[in-house]
Design a protein around this motif. Structure first.
Motif, PDB file in Angstrom:
ATOM      1  N   TRP A 178       0.835  -1.205   0.000  1.00 12.29           N
ATOM      2  CA  TRP A 178       0.000   0.000   0.000  1.00 12.29           C
ATOM      3  C   TRP A 178       0.868   1.253   0.000  1.00 12.29           C
ATOM      4  O   TRP A 178       0.573   2.227  -0.713  1.00 12.29           O
ATOM      5  CB  TRP A 178      -0.938   0.004   1.207  1.00 12.29           C
ATOM      6  CG  TRP A 178      -1.803  -1.204   1.298  1.00 12.29           C
ATOM      7  CD1 TRP A 178      -2.219  -2.000   0.260  1.00 12.29           C
ATOM      8  CD2 TRP A 178      -2.334  -1.802   2.483  1.00 12.29           C
ATOM      9  NE1 TRP A 178      -2.981  -3.033   0.724  1.00 12.29           N
ATOM     10  CE2 TRP A 178      -3.075  -2.955   2.078  1.00 12.29           C
ATOM     11  CE3 TRP A 178      -2.273  -1.497   3.836  1.00 12.29           C
ATOM     12  CZ2 TRP A 178      -3.731  -3.773   2.992  1.00 12.29           C
ATOM     13  CZ3 TRP A 178      -2.929  -2.306   4.753  1.00 12.29           C
ATOM     14  CH2 TRP A 178      -3.647  -3.435   4.322  1.00 12.29           C
ATOM     15  N   ILE A 188      -5.114   1.912   3.785  1.00 14.80           N
ATOM     16  CA  ILE A 188      -5.835   1.669   2.536  1.00 14.80           C
ATOM     17  C   ILE A 188      -6.637   2.906   2.142  1.00 14.80           C
ATOM     18  O   ILE A 188      -6.602   3.351   0.985  1.00 14.80           O
ATOM     19  CB  ILE A 188      -6.771   0.457   2.677  1.00 14.80           C
ATOM     20  CG1 ILE A 188      -5.974  -0.807   2.995  1.00 14.80           C
ATOM     21  CG2 ILE A 188      -7.587   0.249   1.406  1.00 14.80           C
ATOM     22  CD1 ILE A 188      -6.845  -2.027   3.251  1.00 14.80           C
ATOM     23  N   TRP A 248      -9.007  -3.541  -2.993  1.00 13.04           N
ATOM     24  CA  TRP A 248      -9.076  -3.242  -1.563  1.00 13.04           C
ATOM     25  C   TRP A 248     -10.363  -2.586  -1.097  1.00 13.04           C
ATOM     26  O   TRP A 248     -10.614  -2.534   0.113  1.00 13.04           O
ATOM     27  CB  TRP A 248      -7.869  -2.387  -1.163  1.00 13.04           C
ATOM     28  CG  TRP A 248      -6.592  -3.119  -1.411  1.00 13.04           C
ATOM     29  CD1 TRP A 248      -5.680  -2.889  -2.396  1.00 13.04           C
ATOM     30  CD2 TRP A 248      -6.111  -4.263  -0.688  1.00 13.04           C
ATOM     31  NE1 TRP A 248      -4.659  -3.796  -2.328  1.00 13.04           N
ATOM     32  CE2 TRP A 248      -4.890  -4.656  -1.288  1.00 13.04           C
ATOM     33  CE3 TRP A 248      -6.594  -4.976   0.414  1.00 13.04           C
ATOM     34  CZ2 TRP A 248      -4.156  -5.743  -0.826  1.00 13.04           C
ATOM     35  CZ3 TRP A 248      -5.862  -6.055   0.870  1.00 13.04           C
ATOM     36  CH2 TRP A 248      -4.651  -6.425   0.249  1.00 13.04           C
ATOM     37  N   ASN A 291      -7.527  -9.660  -3.275  1.00 14.11           N
ATOM     38  CA  ASN A 291      -6.320  -9.223  -2.562  1.00 14.11           C
ATOM     39  C   ASN A 291      -5.043  -9.781  -3.187  1.00 14.11           C
ATOM     40  O   ASN A 291      -4.139  -9.018  -3.553  1.00 14.11           O
ATOM     41  CB  ASN A 291      -6.395  -9.585  -1.081  1.00 14.11           C
ATOM     42  CG  ASN A 291      -7.422  -8.778  -0.306  1.00 14.11           C
ATOM     43  OD1 ASN A 291      -7.611  -8.979   0.887  1.00 14.11           O
ATOM     44  ND2 ASN A 291      -8.132  -7.870  -0.969  1.00 14.11           N
TER      45      ASN A 291
END
Length: 328
Positions: free
Chosen positions: A128, A202, A257, A290
């Motif tokens: 991320w 996220i 996500w 994911n």
């Protein structure tokens, strides 16, 4: 899948059954772990493909500069994706192998669950931040500011370690019994911090990256117009192509996500009566999406001026460089 829901299931002990735990038992099912296994293998392949050596050329100085700098970040992003997918793969293999699980006692099962949860959460957190710093560095490069790779590395590898240790320590210490604390409020307070620690990075990327890419797109427009003293259909096509690429990068991250954020909202909005079908649907979507981040990244971070270079090929005056004309 990387989500606090599966991390809290590590606290589960036989003999304790609630509605939430009965739903979470799906994490041990064959169907769920087969889905995780398949998607993780695809993710591993995508990450390895992204890490293959490449070379590229361009007549446009700004394009070459952003390409070289961006390529460095993309490789580290792919490495983190690879390690995260390997974690999902190893967890799925063990879950599907009854002979391995039978060797573990209850405490060893919990320890294995915690280690895998920490591994997967850490490396996905790293992805991320590399995703964020790719956007940051594109914005800096287009303003002719130097790359800050040491700072990027320091933050992307250290901050996730701190966040992962903090969230899982609150969850598992002093004992991994977070579902049996005597009251709903105590359980709520035990589980909530790890959700925030996981979801805030996220959400930050989802908010910051589109803004950074809009700013970068505007910079590209100005650079092209100023360098060529014109802005014809050809130059507009270049800018539009870059904007489209930035859009696909954002879209890929959201696709992978956003289900996790929706899952968190659903869980906390329906704490006392969680919707089984909705949660199971989200968990299977997350199990697919994911790990597939690595595959999507190998597509959306491509550049048409780069080619895969096979290091085992020989180069001389009569033999052309063996390359594959593949984007990125």
């Amino acid at each position: 899948m990387s989500d606090p829901s599966i991390q809290t299931f590590c606290c589960h002990k036989p003999g304790i059954e609630t509605l939430s735990l009965s739903i979470m038992s799906e994490f041990n099912s064959t169907s769920y772990n087969v889905v995780c296994l398949i998607s993780s293998v695809i993710g591993i392949v995508g990450a390895i493909y992204q890490m293959l050596p490449r070379e590229g050329t361009s007549s446009q100085r700004w394009f070459s500069l952003t390409s070289m700098r961006g390529r460095q970040i993309v490789v580290w992003l792919a490495l983190a994706d690879l390690l995260a997918s390997l974690g999902v793969f190893m967890r799925s293999v063990v879950k599907l192998n009854d002979s391995v699980l039978m060797v573990f006692d209850d405490n060893e099962t919990i320890i294995f669950c915690v280690i895998m949860a920490a591994w997967i959460e850490y490396f996905y957190s790293v992805t991320w931040l590399w995703t964020l710093f790719y956007a940051v560095d594109m914005w800096r490069a287009l303003r002719q500011k130097p790359a800050q790779m040491m700072i990027y590395h320091g933050i992307t590898w250290c901050l996730p370690a701190v966040l992962t240790m903090t969230g899982l320590s609150i969850l598992y210490l002093p004992n991994a019994d977070c579902h049996n604390l005597g009251s709903d409020s105590a359980t709520f307070l035990r589980l909530l911090p790890n959700y925030f620690i996981t979801y805030i990075p996220i959400a930050t990327v989802m908010f910051a990256n589109p803004v950074l890419y809009v700013l970068s797109s505007n910079s590209i427009h100005n650079i092209v117009a100023n360098c060529l003293s014109q802005f014809t259909r050809k130059e507009r096509a270049v800018v539009d192509a870059v904007r489209l690429r930035f859009g696909f990068i954002n879209l890929a991250f959201y696709a992978c996500w956003l289900p996790n954020l929706i899952n968190g909202v659903v869980i906390w909005a329906s704490w006392y009566n969680p919707p089984r079908l909705t949660l199971l649907s989200l968990w299977y979507i997350m199990a697919v999406m994911n790990p597939l981040q690595a595959l999507f990244n190998s597509i959306v971070y491509t550049r048409s001026n780069q080619r895969i270079v096979f290091p085992f090929s020989t180069i001389d005056e009569t033999t052309p460089l063996v390359t594959a004309n593949i984007n990125n």
